[in-house]
Design a protein around this motif. Structure first.
Motif, PDB file in Angstrom:
ATOM      1  N   PHE A 150       0.858  -1.189   0.000  1.00 22.16           N
ATOM      2  CA  PHE A 150       0.000   0.000   0.000  1.00 22.16           C
ATOM      3  C   PHE A 150       0.891   1.235   0.000  1.00 22.16           C
ATOM      4  O   PHE A 150       1.503   1.585   1.007  1.00 22.16           O
ATOM      5  N   ILE A 151       0.996   1.870  -1.143  1.00 18.05           N
ATOM      6  CA  ILE A 151       1.910   2.999  -1.283  1.00 18.05           C
ATOM      7  C   ILE A 151       1.374   4.206  -0.517  1.00 18.05           C
ATOM      8  O   ILE A 151       0.204   4.556  -0.626  1.00 18.05           O
ATOM      9  N   GLU A 152       2.269   4.807   0.218  1.00 19.31           N
ATOM     10  CA  GLU A 152       1.862   5.951   1.025  1.00 19.31           C
ATOM     11  C   GLU A 152       1.982   7.237   0.223  1.00 19.31           C
ATOM     12  O   GLU A 152       2.909   7.419  -0.549  1.00 19.31           O
ATOM     13  N   VAL A 184     -14.923   5.170  -5.249  1.00 22.60           N
ATOM     14  CA  VAL A 184     -14.430   3.833  -5.628  1.00 22.60           C
ATOM     15  C   VAL A 184     -12.998   3.851  -6.142  1.00 22.60           C
ATOM     16  O   VAL A 184     -12.522   4.841  -6.691  1.00 22.60           O
ATOM     17  N   GLY A 185     -12.354   2.732  -5.928  1.00 22.70           N
ATOM     18  CA  GLY A 185     -11.048   2.508  -6.528  1.00 22.70           C
ATOM     19  C   GLY A 185      -9.908   3.274  -5.907  1.00 22.70           C
ATOM     20  O   GLY A 185      -8.859   3.428  -6.509  1.00 22.70           O
ATOM     21  N   LEU A 186     -10.078   3.731  -4.678  1.00 18.28           N
ATOM     22  CA  LEU A 186      -9.000   4.510  -4.062  1.00 18.28           C
ATOM     23  C   LEU A 186      -8.319   3.781  -2.906  1.00 18.28           C
ATOM     24  O   LEU A 186      -7.498   4.364  -2.213  1.00 18.28           O
ATOM     25  N   GLY A 187      -8.682   2.525  -2.688  1.00 16.51           N
ATOM     26  CA  GLY A 187      -7.875   1.752  -1.743  1.00 16.51           C
ATOM     27  C   GLY A 187      -8.517   1.398  -0.416  1.00 16.51           C
ATOM     28  O   GLY A 187      -7.831   0.931   0.493  1.00 16.51           O
ATOM     29  N   LYS A 188      -9.847   1.570  -0.273  1.00 16.45           N
ATOM     30  CA  LYS A 188     -10.491   1.226   0.998  1.00 16.45           C
ATOM     31  C   LYS A 188     -10.334  -0.258   1.317  1.00 16.45           C
ATOM     32  O   LYS A 188      -9.932  -0.635   2.412  1.00 16.45           O
ATOM     33  N   THR A 189     -10.693  -1.082   0.338  1.00 16.61           N
ATOM     34  CA  THR A 189     -10.638  -2.521   0.567  1.00 16.61           C
ATOM     35  C   THR A 189      -9.200  -2.962   0.851  1.00 16.61           C
ATOM     36  O   THR A 189      -8.938  -3.738   1.765  1.00 16.61           O
ATOM     37  N   HIS A 190      -8.272  -2.421   0.081  1.00 14.56           N
ATOM     38  CA  HIS A 190      -6.868  -2.751   0.276  1.00 14.56           C
ATOM     39  C   HIS A 190      -6.428  -2.411   1.705  1.00 14.56           C
ATOM     40  O   HIS A 190      -5.848  -3.241   2.408  1.00 14.56           O
ATOM     41  N   LEU A 191      -6.726  -1.209   2.126  1.00 13.38           N
ATOM     42  CA  LEU A 191      -6.305  -0.785   3.465  1.00 13.38           C
ATOM     43  C   LEU A 191      -6.976  -1.619   4.554  1.00 13.38           C
ATOM     44  O   LEU A 191      -6.352  -1.976   5.559  1.00 13.38           O
ATOM     45  N   ILE A 343      -7.557   4.392  -8.889  1.00 16.41           N
ATOM     46  CA  ILE A 343      -6.376   3.525  -8.934  1.00 16.41           C
ATOM     47  C   ILE A 343      -6.699   2.202  -9.620  1.00 16.41           C
ATOM     48  O   ILE A 343      -5.864   1.616 -10.288  1.00 16.41           O
ATOM     49  N   ARG A 344      -7.928   1.752  -9.469  1.00 14.14           N
ATOM     50  CA  ARG A 344      -8.296   0.492 -10.127  1.00 14.14           C
ATOM     51  C   ARG A 344      -8.198   0.638 -11.642  1.00 14.14           C
ATOM     52  O   ARG A 344      -7.713  -0.244 -12.338  1.00 14.14           O
ATOM     53  N   GLU A 345      -8.676   1.785 -12.154  1.00 15.74           N
ATOM     54  CA  GLU A 345      -8.569   2.029 -13.600  1.00 15.74           C
ATOM     55  C   GLU A 345      -7.120   2.122 -14.039  1.00 15.74           C
ATOM     56  O   GLU A 345      -6.752   1.653 -15.110  1.00 15.74           O
ATOM     57  N   LEU A 346      -6.323   2.723 -13.201  1.00 12.94           N
ATOM     58  CA  LEU A 346      -4.904   2.864 -13.501  1.00 12.94           C
ATOM     59  C   LEU A 346      -4.268   1.487 -13.652  1.00 12.94           C
ATOM     60  O   LEU A 346      -3.553   1.207 -14.618  1.00 12.94           O
ATOM     61  N   GLU A 347      -4.590   0.611 -12.702  1.00 15.24           N
ATOM     62  CA  GLU A 347      -4.058  -0.748 -12.767  1.00 15.24           C
ATOM     63  C   GLU A 347      -4.631  -1.494 -13.965  1.00 15.24           C
ATOM     64  O   GLU A 347      -3.931  -2.279 -14.609  1.00 15.24           O
ATOM     65  N   GLY A 348      -5.894  -1.236 -14.261  1.00 13.92           N
ATOM     66  CA  GLY A 348      -6.538  -1.890 -15.400  1.00 13.92           C
ATOM     67  C   GLY A 348      -5.831  -1.531 -16.691  1.00 13.92           C
ATOM     68  O   GLY A 348      -5.560  -2.394 -17.542  1.00 13.92           O
TER      69      GLY A 348
HETATM   70  P1  ADP Z   1     -11.896   0.661  -3.078  1.00 18.48           P
HETATM   71  O1  ADP Z   1     -12.176  -0.418  -2.097  1.00 18.48           O
HETATM   72  O2  ADP Z   1     -11.745   2.020  -2.464  1.00 18.48           O
HETATM   73  O3  ADP Z   1     -12.856   0.702  -4.226  1.00 18.48           O
HETATM   74  P2  ADP Z   1      -9.574  -0.932  -3.644  1.00 18.48           P
HETATM   75  O4  ADP Z   1      -9.024  -1.106  -2.279  1.00 18.48           O
HETATM   76  O5  ADP Z   1     -10.291  -2.074  -4.237  1.00 18.48           O
HETATM   77  O6  ADP Z   1     -10.465   0.385  -3.720  1.00 18.48           O
HETATM   78  O7  ADP Z   1      -8.367  -0.461  -4.582  1.00 18.48           O
HETATM   79  C1  ADP Z   1      -8.387  -0.569  -5.985  1.00 18.48           C
HETATM   80  C2  ADP Z   1      -7.061  -1.063  -6.486  1.00 18.48           C
HETATM   81  O8  ADP Z   1      -6.083  -0.081  -6.269  1.00 18.48           O
HETATM   82  C3  ADP Z   1      -6.581  -2.312  -5.743  1.00 18.48           C
HETATM   83  O9  ADP Z   1      -5.980  -3.178  -6.660  1.00 18.48           O
HETATM   84  C4  ADP Z   1      -5.556  -1.783  -4.771  1.00 18.48           C
HETATM   85  O10 ADP Z   1      -4.540  -2.725  -4.522  1.00 18.48           O
HETATM   86  C5  ADP Z   1      -5.008  -0.576  -5.508  1.00 18.48           C
HETATM   87  N1  ADP Z   1      -4.570   0.462  -4.573  1.00 18.48           N
HETATM   88  C6  ADP Z   1      -5.342   1.385  -3.970  1.00 18.48           C
HETATM   89  N2  ADP Z   1      -4.630   2.195  -3.198  1.00 18.48           N
HETATM   90  C7  ADP Z   1      -3.350   1.795  -3.304  1.00 18.48           C
HETATM   91  C8  ADP Z   1      -2.112   2.247  -2.754  1.00 18.48           C
HETATM   92  N3  ADP Z   1      -2.057   3.299  -1.921  1.00 18.48           N
HETATM   93  N4  ADP Z   1      -0.998   1.574  -3.099  1.00 18.48           N
HETATM   94  C9  ADP Z   1      -1.054   0.547  -3.951  1.00 18.48           C
HETATM   95  N5  ADP Z   1      -2.165   0.069  -4.503  1.00 18.48           N
HETATM   96  C10 ADP Z   1      -3.314   0.687  -4.204  1.00 18.48           C
END
Ligand code: ADP
Ligand code: MG
Length: 477
Positions: A150-152, A184-191, A343-348
Motif C-alpha cells: 500500500f503505497i503511502e 471507488v477505486g481509491l484503496g479502501k478494501t486494500h487498506l 487507482i483500479r482504472e490505472l491498474e486496469g
Molecule cells: P476501493 O475499495 O476504495 O474501491 P480498492 O481497495 O479495491 O479500492 O483499490 C483498488 C485497487 O487499487 C486495488 O488493486 C488496490 O490494490 C489498488 N490500490 C489502492 N490504493 C493503493 C495504494 N495506496 N498503493 C497501492 N495500490 C493501491
C-alpha cells in the motif's frame, strides 16, 4: 484594549497557515472553534479526543509559539473536546495546555474513555459458550493487500497511519471504530485487508474477520431462515477485529443494521476493534439508523483521496516490480498523467498494455500506450491534467518538477510556475483555487495574477511568445 477570542485565534491561524500544508491546515485547523479568552487563556473547541491527541502530537510547538506571540509569555491554550459519547455528550471537559506529554498520562482526557471500556472488561460475557472461542475463523484476508503493497502518499497518510496504529494496538486506540471512506477505486478494501493482515502478524492469537456488508447481510438472512440468529450473533461477538467493507450496502436494511448495532456495541465495550469502510463520510450516509451513525462518530473517520502524480507513478512501479515486468519510464509516466481519479482504472490500463504487448508480441512503447488508453479509458483519456502541464513545462525549461511546488522565488522558477498556471487555466476545467493548490499551494489571486502576467508578456516579449507557442503545441499534442 481587550482582545477577543475570535480575533486572537484568527491571528494564530494566519501564522499557522504559513507553516503547514494546505491539506493539513484544512484537516486540523478549519474545524477548530475559538470559544473563550480569559486571563490570557484561549480555549479552543476541537471535535474529538483524537483531534486533541493529533494536535498535541504534531502541532504543539507551533501552537505554543503562536499563542505566546499573540498573548505574551503568559499565554496558554486550553482545549474543549466535544465528546460524542452518550454519557458525556453534554459535558465537554477541558484539558490544560501545555501538557506536551502523551495524552494517556493526562487523567482528564483518558478517564471517560477508560471508564467506558474498563467497566465491562472483567464481566464474563454470558453469550460466549466456553470452548467456542477456539473455533478457527477464516479471516478472508487477501495477502496481496498488505501494508507493504500500500503505497503511502499525501492522499492516504492519515487513514494509513491510523490503520497502522490500530493494527499495532487493536481496540486500544482512540480510533475505534476506524472508518475509512472514499469514492471507488481509491484503496479502501486494500487498506482494510492490510489492517487485518498486520493484526495477524502482530497478534497471531487474535481472531480477525473481514466481511463485506453483503456477506454479513446474507449470513444474517440465512441465520434468520434457519432460526439460528443467536449463533450468528455469538460468532460475531467473539471476533477481536471485525472489518466490514462497504457499509453503505447496509442502507435501509433495518434488521441487519440492528443486529450489527448490537454486535458493534458488544465488541466496542469489550475493547475489540471495529473497522468500517464506506463510500461516504458518516454525515452523508443515508438510510442508516441514527444510533448506528452516532457510533460511527465515536472513533475516527479518515478519507482516502485521489493520489497525486508521484503516488500514482509509485503505485504503478510497485506493481510492475512485484510482477517482475519492466516498462519504459515514459509509458509509466504517461499512464499516471492520463488516469487520475481511480487507482483500479490505472491498474486496469497497465494490465491491458501488458496483455496487448505480449499477445501481439509488440514492445511496449509510448505510442502503444496512447492507443490503448484511448480505447480502454474513455472519459479520462484525453483530458489534460494540471500534473501533465507542469511536467511538460518543467521538461521544457529543464527544471525539476518539485520546483513548481517549492516556495522559491527564483525568476525562472516563478516563470515556469506562472506558465503552468496559465496553461492550467486555459486548458483544464479546474478552478483558480484548485490550480493554485496544485502549483505550489498558492491562492486564487496568485493564479489570476500569473495569467495576467503571462498574457502581458505574450504581447510584449517575442521570445516569451515563442515559448508559449511551443509549449502549447507540446501540451495539446
Ligand atoms: P476501493 O475499495 O476504495 O474501491 P480498492 O481497495 O479495491 O479500492 O483499490 C483498488 C485497487 O487499487 C486495488 O488493486 C488496490 O490494490 C489498488 N490500490 C489502492 N490504493 C493503493 C495504494 N495506496 N498503493 C497501492 N495500490 C493501491
Ligand atoms: Mg472496495
Amino acid at each position: 484594549m481587550k482582545k477577543n477570542c475570535k480575533a486572537v485565534w484568527e491571528n494564530c491561524l494566519n501564522v499557522i497557515k504559513d507553516n503547514i500544508s494546505h491539506q493539513s491546515f484544512k484537516t486540523w485547523f478549519d474545524p477548530i472553534k475559538p470559544v473563550k479568552l480569559a486571563d490570557n487563556v484561549l480555549t479552543i473547541q476541537v471535535p474529538s479526543q483524537f483531534f486533541y491527541e493529533w494536535l498535541e502530537e504534531h502541532y504543539i510547538t507551533l501552537l505554543k509559539k503562536t499563542i505566546k506571540k499573540e498573548l505574551g509569555p503568559e499565554g496558554r491554550l486550553e482545549y474543549s473536546i466535544i465528546m460524542d459519547n452518550s454519557f458525556n455528550a453534554n459535558h465537554p471537559y477541558t484539558v490544560k495546555f501545555p501538557t506536551a506529554k502523551k495524552n494517556t498520562s493526562n487523567p482528564a482526557v483518558a478517564m471517560p474513555i477508560d471508564l467506558n471500556r474498563g467497566a465491562s472488561k472483567d464481566i464474563p460475557n454470558p453469550f460466549i459458550i466456553p470452548g467456542l472461542k477456539k473455533i478457527k475463523v477464516n479471516s478472508q484476508l487477501n495477502e496481496n493487500y498488505s501494508f507493504e503493497n500500500f503505497i503511502e502518499g499525501d492522499c492516504n497518510r492519515l487513514a494509513r497511519s491510523a490503520g497502522y496504529a490500530v493494527a499495532g494496538n487493536p481496540g486500544k486506540t482512540a480510533f475505534n471504530p476506524l472508518l475509512i471512506y472514499s469514492s471507488v477505486g481509491l484503496g479502501k478494501t486494500h487498506l482494510a485487508h492490510a489492517i487485518g493482515l498486520e493484526v495477524k502478524n502482530n497478534f497471531p492469537e487474535k481472531t480477525v474477520l473481514y466481511v463485506t456488508s453483503e456477506q454479513f447481510t446474507n449470513q444474517y438472512i440465512e441465520a434468520v431462515r434457519n432460526n439460528n440468529q443467536n449463533d450468528f450473533v455469538h460468532f460475531y461477538q467473539m471476533i477481536d477485529v471485525l472489518i466490514i467493507d462497504d457499509i453503505q450496502f447496509l442502507a435501509n436494511k433495518e434488521k441487519t443494521q440492528e443486529v450489527y448495532f448490537h454486535i458493534f456495541n458488544h465488541l466496542h465495550q469489550n475493547s475489540r476493534q471495529l473497522v468500517i469502510t464506506s463510500d461516504k463520510p458518516p454525515v452523508e450516509m443515508e438510510g442508516v439508523n441514527a444510533r448506528l451513525l452516532s457510533r460511527f462518530k465515536w472513533g475516527l473517520a479518515a478519507d482516502l483521496q485521489v493520489p497525486d502524480l508521484e503516488t500514482r507513478i509509485a503505485i504503478l512501479e510497485n506493481k510492475l516490480y512485484k510482477d517482475g515486468v519492466e516498462m519504459p519510464r515514459d509509458v509509466v509516466e504517461y499512464l499516471a498523467y492520463s488516469i487520475t481519479t481511480n487507482i483500479r482504472e490505472l491498474e486496469g490500463a497497465l494490465i491491458s498494455i501488458l496483455a496487448q504487448s505480449s499477445l501481439n508480441k509488440k514492445s511496449i512503447t509510448l505510442e502503444l500506450a496512447k492507443k490503448m488508453i484511448d480505447k480502454f479509458v474513455k472519459n479520462t483519456s484525453r483530458e489534460i491534467s494540471i500534473d501533465y502541464i507542469q511536467k511538460v513545462v518543467c521538461d521544457y525549461f529543464g527544471l525539476p518538477l518539485e520546483a513548481i511546488h517549492s516556495k522559491t522565488r527564483k525568476r525562472e522558477i516563478v516563470q515556469a510556475r506562472q506558465l503552468a498556471m496559465y496553461f492550467a487555466k486555459k486548458l483544464t476545467k479546474a478552478s483558480l483555487a484548485t490550480i493554485g493548490l496544485h502549483c505550489g499551494n498558492k491562492d486564487h489571486a496568485t493564479v489570476l495574477h500569473a495569467c495576467r502576467t503571462v498574457n502581458n508578456l505574450i504581447e510584449t516579449d517575442k521570445q516569451f511568445r515563442h515559448y508559449v507557442e511551443e509549449l502549447d503545441k507540446k501540451i495539446t499534442l
